[in-house]
Design a protein around this motif. Structure first.
Motif, PDB file in Angstrom:
ATOM      1  N   ASP A 286       0.956  -1.121  -0.191  1.00  0.00           N
ATOM      2  CA  ASP A 286      -0.052   0.035   0.008  1.00  0.00           C
ATOM      3  C   ASP A 286       0.904   1.312   0.120  1.00  0.00           C
ATOM      4  OD1 ASP A 286      -2.404  -1.053  -0.346  1.00  0.00           O
ATOM      5  OD2 ASP A 286      -3.225  -1.041   1.552  1.00  0.00           O
ATOM      6  N   GLU A 287       0.750   2.026   0.889  1.00  0.00           N
ATOM      7  CA  GLU A 287       1.603   3.328   0.856  1.00  0.00           C
ATOM      8  C   GLU A 287       2.925   3.154   1.392  1.00  0.00           C
ATOM      9  OE1 GLU A 287      -0.523   6.450   3.027  1.00  0.00           O
ATOM     10  OE2 GLU A 287      -2.076   6.460   1.947  1.00  0.00           O
ATOM     11  N   TYR A 288       3.258   2.009   1.894  1.00  0.00           N
ATOM     12  CA  TYR A 288       4.490   1.950   2.548  1.00  0.00           C
ATOM     13  C   TYR A 288       5.575   1.288   1.158  1.00  0.00           C
ATOM     14  CZ  TYR A 288       8.809  -0.785   4.254  1.00  0.00           C
ATOM     15  OH  TYR A 288      10.068  -1.204   4.451  1.00  0.00           O
ATOM     16  N   VAL A 289       6.666   2.184   0.899  1.00  0.00           N
ATOM     17  CA  VAL A 289       7.648   2.161  -0.143  1.00  0.00           C
ATOM     18  C   VAL A 289       8.992   2.039   0.478  1.00  0.00           C
ATOM     19  CG1 VAL A 289       8.546   3.285  -2.207  1.00  0.00           C
ATOM     20  CG2 VAL A 289       6.061   3.615  -1.429  1.00  0.00           C
ATOM     21  N   LYS A 290       9.597   1.112   0.111  1.00  0.00           N
ATOM     22  CA  LYS A 290      11.046   0.793   0.434  1.00  0.00           C
ATOM     23  C   LYS A 290      11.845   0.404  -0.969  1.00  0.00           C
ATOM     24  CE  LYS A 290      13.996   0.274   4.020  1.00  0.00           C
ATOM     25  NZ  LYS A 290      14.193   1.523   4.786  1.00  0.00           N
ATOM     26  N   CYS A 291      12.992   0.976  -1.020  1.00  0.00           N
ATOM     27  CA  CYS A 291      13.840   0.729  -1.924  1.00  0.00           C
ATOM     28  C   CYS A 291      15.147   0.292  -1.572  1.00  0.00           C
ATOM     29  CB  CYS A 291      14.220   2.209  -2.724  1.00  0.00           C
ATOM     30  SG  CYS A 291      15.469   1.855  -4.134  1.00  0.00           S
ATOM     31  N   VAL A 292      15.686  -0.674  -2.238  1.00  0.00           N
ATOM     32  CA  VAL A 292      16.953  -1.335  -1.727  1.00  0.00           C
ATOM     33  C   VAL A 292      17.822  -1.983  -3.050  1.00  0.00           C
ATOM     34  CG1 VAL A 292      16.109  -2.275   0.225  1.00  0.00           C
ATOM     35  CG2 VAL A 292      16.249  -3.907  -2.137  1.00  0.00           C
ATOM     36  N   GLU A 293      19.086  -1.586  -3.361  1.00  0.00           N
ATOM     37  CA  GLU A 293      19.942  -1.636  -4.255  1.00  0.00           C
ATOM     38  C   GLU A 293      20.412  -2.963  -4.115  1.00  0.00           C
ATOM     39  OE1 GLU A 293      23.146   1.054  -4.575  1.00  0.00           O
ATOM     40  OE2 GLU A 293      22.040   2.814  -3.646  1.00  0.00           O
ATOM     41  N   ARG A 294      20.572  -3.437  -5.410  1.00  0.00           N
ATOM     42  CA  ARG A 294      20.974  -4.990  -5.503  1.00  0.00           C
ATOM     43  C   ARG A 294      22.066  -5.065  -6.972  1.00  0.00           C
ATOM     44  NH1 ARG A 294      18.807  -8.465  -1.929  1.00  0.00           N
ATOM     45  NH2 ARG A 294      16.687  -8.107  -1.378  1.00  0.00           N
ATOM     46  N   SER A 295      23.225  -5.939  -6.909  1.00  0.00           N
ATOM     47  CA  SER A 295      23.921  -6.018  -7.746  1.00  0.00           C
ATOM     48  C   SER A 295      23.138  -6.576  -9.111  1.00  0.00           C
ATOM     49  CB  SER A 295      24.773  -7.061  -7.402  1.00  0.00           C
ATOM     50  OG  SER A 295      25.732  -6.647  -6.500  1.00  0.00           O
ATOM     51  N   SER A 296      23.573  -6.165 -10.281  1.00  0.00           N
ATOM     52  CA  SER A 296      22.815  -6.581 -11.425  1.00  0.00           C
ATOM     53  C   SER A 296      23.873  -6.785 -12.628  1.00  0.00           C
ATOM     54  CB  SER A 296      22.059  -5.517 -11.748  1.00  0.00           C
ATOM     55  OG  SER A 296      21.187  -5.730 -13.121  1.00  0.00           O
ATOM     56  N   LEU A 297      23.635  -7.049 -13.575  1.00  0.00           N
ATOM     57  CA  LEU A 297      24.434  -7.250 -14.692  1.00  0.00           C
ATOM     58  C   LEU A 297      25.401  -6.156 -14.951  1.00  0.00           C
ATOM     59  CD1 LEU A 297      22.461  -9.097 -17.488  1.00  0.00           C
ATOM     60  CD2 LEU A 297      24.146 -10.261 -16.119  1.00  0.00           C
ATOM     61  N   PRO A 298      26.525  -6.510 -14.946  1.00  0.00           N
ATOM     62  CA  PRO A 298      27.687  -5.318 -15.338  1.00  0.00           C
ATOM     63  C   PRO A 298      27.552  -4.801 -16.663  1.00  0.00           C
ATOM     64  CG  PRO A 298      28.725  -7.283 -15.609  1.00  0.00           C
ATOM     65  CD  PRO A 298      27.363  -7.828 -15.171  1.00  0.00           C
ATOM     66  N   ASP A 299      27.825  -3.463 -16.827  1.00  0.00           N
ATOM     67  CA  ASP A 299      27.945  -2.711 -18.088  1.00  0.00           C
ATOM     68  C   ASP A 299      28.704  -3.560 -19.184  1.00  0.00           C
ATOM     69  OD1 ASP A 299      26.361  -0.963 -16.840  1.00  0.00           O
ATOM     70  OD2 ASP A 299      28.015   0.680 -16.823  1.00  0.00           O
ATOM     71  N   VAL A 300      28.268  -3.590 -20.261  1.00  0.00           N
ATOM     72  CA  VAL A 300      28.834  -4.175 -21.452  1.00  0.00           C
ATOM     73  C   VAL A 300      29.346  -3.191 -22.563  1.00  0.00           C
ATOM     74  CG1 VAL A 300      28.479  -6.161 -23.214  1.00  0.00           C
ATOM     75  CG2 VAL A 300      27.444  -6.111 -21.077  1.00  0.00           C
ATOM     76  N   SER A 301      30.714  -3.103 -22.708  1.00  0.00           N
ATOM     77  CA  SER A 301      31.309  -2.254 -23.707  1.00  0.00           C
ATOM     78  C   SER A 301      31.283  -2.909 -25.060  1.00  0.00           C
ATOM     79  CB  SER A 301      32.672  -1.957 -23.426  1.00  0.00           C
ATOM     80  OG  SER A 301      33.478  -2.963 -23.339  1.00  0.00           O
ATOM     81  N   LYS A 302      31.279  -2.267 -26.109  1.00  0.00           N
ATOM     82  CA  LYS A 302      31.501  -2.857 -27.463  1.00  0.00           C
ATOM     83  C   LYS A 302      32.519  -3.938 -27.611  1.00  0.00           C
ATOM     84  CE  LYS A 302      31.715  -1.728 -32.689  1.00  0.00           C
ATOM     85  NZ  LYS A 302      31.835  -0.957 -33.647  1.00  0.00           N
ATOM     86  N   GLU A 303      33.573  -3.601 -26.835  1.00  0.00           N
ATOM     87  CA  GLU A 303      34.749  -4.477 -26.854  1.00  0.00           C
ATOM     88  C   GLU A 303      34.430  -5.799 -26.103  1.00  0.00           C
ATOM     89  OE1 GLU A 303      34.987  -1.520 -26.241  1.00  0.00           O
ATOM     90  OE2 GLU A 303      36.164  -0.621 -28.093  1.00  0.00           O
ATOM     91  N   THR A 304      33.950  -5.438 -25.067  1.00  0.00           N
ATOM     92  CA  THR A 304      33.517  -6.741 -24.079  1.00  0.00           C
ATOM     93  C   THR A 304      32.452  -7.551 -24.743  1.00  0.00           C
ATOM     94  OG1 THR A 304      34.048  -5.307 -22.103  1.00  0.00           O
ATOM     95  CG2 THR A 304      32.663  -7.352 -21.905  1.00  0.00           C
ATOM     96  N   MET A 305      31.550  -6.921 -25.446  1.00  0.00           N
ATOM     97  CA  MET A 305      30.641  -7.700 -26.109  1.00  0.00           C
ATOM     98  C   MET A 305      31.100  -8.649 -27.365  1.00  0.00           C
ATOM     99  SD  MET A 305      26.808  -6.511 -28.001  1.00  0.00           S
ATOM    100  CE  MET A 305      27.689  -5.717 -29.652  1.00  0.00           C
ATOM    101  N   GLU A 306      32.038  -7.877 -27.824  1.00  0.00           N
ATOM    102  CA  GLU A 306      32.538  -9.036 -29.116  1.00  0.00           C
ATOM    103  C   GLU A 306      33.268 -10.010 -28.406  1.00  0.00           C
ATOM    104  OE1 GLU A 306      35.056  -6.133 -31.072  1.00  0.00           O
ATOM    105  OE2 GLU A 306      33.056  -5.241 -32.376  1.00  0.00           O
ATOM    106  N   LYS A 307      34.057  -9.616 -27.435  1.00  0.00           N
ATOM    107  CA  LYS A 307      34.923 -10.899 -26.824  1.00  0.00           C
ATOM    108  C   LYS A 307      34.076 -11.934 -26.101  1.00  0.00           C
ATOM    109  CE  LYS A 307      38.241 -11.452 -22.888  1.00  0.00           C
ATOM    110  NZ  LYS A 307      38.864 -11.157 -21.865  1.00  0.00           N
ATOM    111  N   MET A 308      32.959 -11.527 -25.509  1.00  0.00           N
ATOM    112  CA  MET A 308      31.863 -12.461 -24.901  1.00  0.00           C
ATOM    113  C   MET A 308      31.393 -13.282 -25.993  1.00  0.00           C
ATOM    114  SD  MET A 308      30.525 -10.179 -21.626  1.00  0.00           S
ATOM    115  CE  MET A 308      29.873 -11.577 -20.777  1.00  0.00           C
ATOM    116  N   ALA A 309      30.882 -12.716 -27.138  1.00  0.00           N
ATOM    117  CA  ALA A 309      30.253 -13.468 -28.009  1.00  0.00           C
ATOM    118  C   ALA A 309      31.170 -14.492 -28.520  1.00  0.00           C
ATOM    119  CB  ALA A 309      30.149 -12.373 -29.147  1.00  0.00           C
ATOM    120  N   LEU A 310      32.413 -14.179 -28.744  1.00  0.00           N
ATOM    121  CA  LEU A 310      33.291 -15.352 -29.151  1.00  0.00           C
ATOM    122  C   LEU A 310      33.494 -16.492 -28.394  1.00  0.00           C
ATOM    123  CD1 LEU A 310      36.240 -13.146 -30.655  1.00  0.00           C
ATOM    124  CD2 LEU A 310      34.412 -14.607 -32.179  1.00  0.00           C
TER     125      LEU A 310
END
Length: 335
Positions: A193-217
């Motif tokens: 209802d009116e109670y709101v609580k936000c917590v942070e959690r780890s998620s997928l790391p950012d993916v650069s173009k170089e990283t994406m190409e490497k991980m794709a291979l």
């Protein structure tokens, strides 16, 4: 120590939950704490009609199926003053990853949106899929259904066409959702209802173009992952090690209240949470998932939070009863 309440004054809450939910949420310390404050939790036997199990003041549930939905409907008709948390028709919307996010865009709140995504209905559509400016690699492949079934949480990060058409284990129907760099942090916002609580959690790391190409291979174009969660950190907790720049990227309490209020009204639900990330390119926030009756037991002091929630339901019922009596009295006087 909370003031003890007599048995006759107890607010009777029936619960019908999966075993794993009962084990996590309905722990003895919570049950005892709630009863001391006037809330009595009663297990529901789903093999017996609800109408034959006593006069519940409120029912909470996380069971699905036509028979159960019909039983709830019959109970609501016979016990109009009882509160069902929540209507199956409203919960059903969250079982589909397309329909669950539709209300977010409809709120038209500045700096709030959802990632670009499309529905892939069958294997033929998947084979014919081509990237566009609207949706391009990397992207996340998710099951269309989010109903608690074994495959509901299966997700994959897809880097190229080969990964999408050859390496993907998930089968249609599915949702392809744009992956957005977001600093490796997800904001999980819990609503009661009116109670709101936000917590942070780890998620997928950012993916650069170089990283994406490497991980794709290295991964044949696709990488499966389960739900990623780290230690929760309260959004307004100034004692953590995050620097001021990172802290400035968190959603403000005012923003969270506005979004939560809008979603409560749009979804017609009491208990849910939504997962939100911050788009590093636009600095806006994207809601990526909405879940019904999430793990409140993971929150600090959840016993008092949830007990207050049920006591507020009781207050609403008492107010409604009082207004009904007033209306009847006024009707008699007018006659």
């Amino acid at each position: 120590m909370p003031e003890l309440v007599g048995e006759i004054d107890l607010f009777r809450v029936g619960y019908a939950l999966p075993t794993r939910k009962i084990d996590a949420f309905m722990v003895e310390s919570f049950i005892n704490y709630a009863k001391e404050r006037g809330v009595d939790f009663i297990p529901i036997d789903i093999s017996i009609p609800l109408a034959d199990q006593g006069n519940f003041d409120c029912i909470i549930h996380k069971l699905y199926g036509q028979e159960w939905d019909l039983d709830l409907d019959n109970f609501s008709i016979k016990h109009a003053n009882a509160t069902v948390i929540d209507p199956p028709s409203a919960i059903q919307r969250l079982h589909n990853r397309i329909s669950m996010l539709e209300p977010v865009s409809q709120l038209k709140i500045p700096q709030l949106n959802v990632p670009n995504q499309i529905l892939i209905q069958d294997s033929e559509s998947l084979q014919c899929f081509k990237t566009t400016n609207y949706l391009k690699f990397p992207m996340i492949a998710k099951s269309l259904l989010a109903d608690g079934s074994p495959n509901a949480h299966d997700m994959s990060l897809v880097f190229n066409q080969e990964g999408l058409t050859k390496g993907l284990e998930l089968e249609p129907p599915m949702v392809l959702q744009q992956f957005v760099n977001h600093g490796g942090t997800m904001f999980k916002v819990y609503i009661a209802d009116e109670y709101v609580k936000c917590v942070e959690r780890s998620s997928l790391p950012d993916v650069s173009k170089e990283t994406m190409e490497k991980m794709a291979l290295e991964s044949n174009g696709v990488m499966s992952f389960s739900k990623i969660s780290g230690a929760a950190i309260t959004c307004d907790d100034g004692s953590n090690n995050k620097n001021s720049d990172e802290k400035g990227k968190r959603p403000t309490p005012e923003f969270l209240d506005e979004v939560s209020k809008g979603l409560r009204k749009a979804l017609g639900l009491h208990l849910f949470n939504f997962d939100m990330i911050r788009d590093d390119k636009t600095d806006g926030f994207l809601v990526v998932d909405i879940n019904y009756f999430p793990g409140y037991e993971k929150l600090p002091n959840y016993e008092s939070v949830m007990t207050d929630f049920f006591l507020n339901i009781k207050k609403s019922q008492d107010l409604k009863k009082m207004m009904t009596k007033v209306d009847k009295v006024e009707g008699v006087l007018e006659d």
